[in-house]
Motif scaffolding. Sequence first.
Motif, PDB file in Angstrom:
ATOM      1  N   UNK A  30      23.013  32.736  32.818  1.00  0.00           N
ATOM      2  CA  UNK A  30      22.320  33.041  34.329  1.00  0.00           C
ATOM      3  C   UNK A  30      23.539  34.482  34.662  1.00  0.00           C
ATOM      4  N   UNK A  31      25.057  34.615  33.880  1.00  0.00           N
ATOM      5  CA  UNK A  31      26.093  35.840  33.875  1.00  0.00           C
ATOM      6  C   UNK A  31      25.466  36.803  33.291  1.00  0.00           C
ATOM      7  N   UNK A  83      32.011  44.074  37.253  1.00  0.00           N
ATOM      8  CA  UNK A  83      31.733  43.958  38.328  1.00  0.00           C
ATOM      9  C   UNK A  83      31.075  42.259  39.173  1.00  0.00           C
ATOM     10  N   UNK A  84      30.730  41.992  37.879  1.00  0.00           N
ATOM     11  CA  UNK A  84      30.103  41.025  38.334  1.00  0.00           C
ATOM     12  C   UNK A  84      30.479  39.717  38.294  1.00  0.00           C
ATOM     13  N   UNK A 134      23.648  42.965  45.232  1.00  0.00           N
ATOM     14  CA  UNK A 134      23.407  42.526  44.241  1.00  0.00           C
ATOM     15  C   UNK A 134      23.982  40.930  43.952  1.00  0.00           C
ATOM     16  N   UNK A 135      23.914  39.634  45.104  1.00  0.00           N
ATOM     17  CA  UNK A 135      24.641  38.972  45.885  1.00  0.00           C
ATOM     18  C   UNK A 135      24.264  38.038  43.821  1.00  0.00           C
ATOM     19  N   UNK A 136      25.887  38.252  44.027  1.00  0.00           N
ATOM     20  CA  UNK A 136      26.289  37.320  42.474  1.00  0.00           C
ATOM     21  C   UNK A 136      27.154  35.939  43.018  1.00  0.00           C
ATOM     22  N   UNK A 137      25.124  35.022  42.562  1.00  0.00           N
ATOM     23  CA  UNK A 137      25.716  33.024  42.957  1.00  0.00           C
ATOM     24  C   UNK A 137      26.333  32.519  41.902  1.00  0.00           C
ATOM     25  N   UNK A 138      27.255  32.946  41.279  1.00  0.00           N
ATOM     26  CA  UNK A 138      28.026  31.832  40.224  1.00  0.00           C
ATOM     27  C   UNK A 138      28.805  31.397  40.499  1.00  0.00           C
ATOM     28  N   UNK A 139      29.303  30.136  40.286  1.00  0.00           N
ATOM     29  CA  UNK A 139      30.548  29.290  40.179  1.00  0.00           C
ATOM     30  C   UNK A 139      31.501  30.396  39.805  1.00  0.00           C
TER      31      UNK A 139
END
Length: 287
Positions: free
Chosen positions: A251-252, A216-217, A237-242
Motif C-alpha cells: 500500500x505504501x 513525504x508519504x 493525497x490522503x495517506x491512510x496507512x497505519x
Amino acid sequence: MGDTATFPTAAQPATHSALRIHRLGKRYASAQAEGGTLQVLQDIDLDVPAGRFVSIVGASGCGKSTLLRLVLGLEAQYEGRITLDGRPIAGTGPERGIVFQDHRLFPWLTVEQNIAVGLRNAPLSPADKRARVAEHVALVGLQGFEKSWPHQISGGMAQRVAIARGLVNRPRVLLLDEPFGALDALTRARLQHELQRIWQAERITMLLVTHDVDEAVFLGDQVVVMQPHPGRIRRIVDVDLPRPRHRSDARFIALRDDVLRDFQDPAAADRPPAPAARPFAGLRLAW
C-alpha cells in the motif's frame, strides 16, 4: 513582533492549532518577468487540522519554501489569508517553530545551550528552563551529549539538536524545510523514524517541505503536491496507512508511485524553471 503569544508551561501544554490558508498568493518584483512582477504562489487553499502532519512536495521553483516563509510570518505582503486558531498570522512568534536543512547550531554553545536558545525569550525560571531542555534532550535521544560541542557530534545528531530547539518552547506548529536534505541516506532514514516517533509523542502540528516523495508519504497524514509557474496545489493525497509505516508495504509503494506519477508528466517537465531563490537567506530569528 506578530501576534501576542504566551509560552505554555510544563503544567499547561500548548493548545494544538488549526492552520488555515485561504486563496494565498505571493508575487515579487522582477525585471525579467512580464509586467515587472513574478507570481510565485497563486490561490493556495489548505486546511491543516490540529496535530496533523502534512508533507508538501513539488519541483524546484513551485514555492514550497516561500509558503513556509509566509506561515512563519517573515513577510507581511501577500494576497489571501493565513490564520492560526482563527487569528491572522502577523509576524513571527513562539507559537511557530522552524527547522532548516542546515542545523544552524552555534559552534560556541554546547548541545544543551543550543537547545536553550529556543527559550531565550520564554518567561520561565532558570530551573524551569533547565528542566525543559533536559526533557527535550531526552525526547531526541541525546542523553549523554548535553555538554558536547557541535563539532564533536555527527550531522544527524546536530539535526536532532535543531529539532529539539524548534520544539523546546512547545510551539503550536513546527515547520520543517528539507530538514534531512543534507544528510546521507542511512542517517536520513533513521531520522525520519525519529521524527515520526517525536510527532507521535508530541502531536504538534507539523508542516514538512521536501523534494523526497518517499519521505513525504512515509511521514505525512496528507501529501500536498504542488506544481510551478506559478506555484499552486495540484492535488492533496490522503495517506491512510497505519503507523509505524513500512516502505516494503504494497500500500505504501502504491501511494508513493501514485504521487511520483505527478512528476513524470511530460508537460510539467517541459516548463522552464523559475528563477532561483533563497527564501530564507539572511534570515535573523529571535533566538
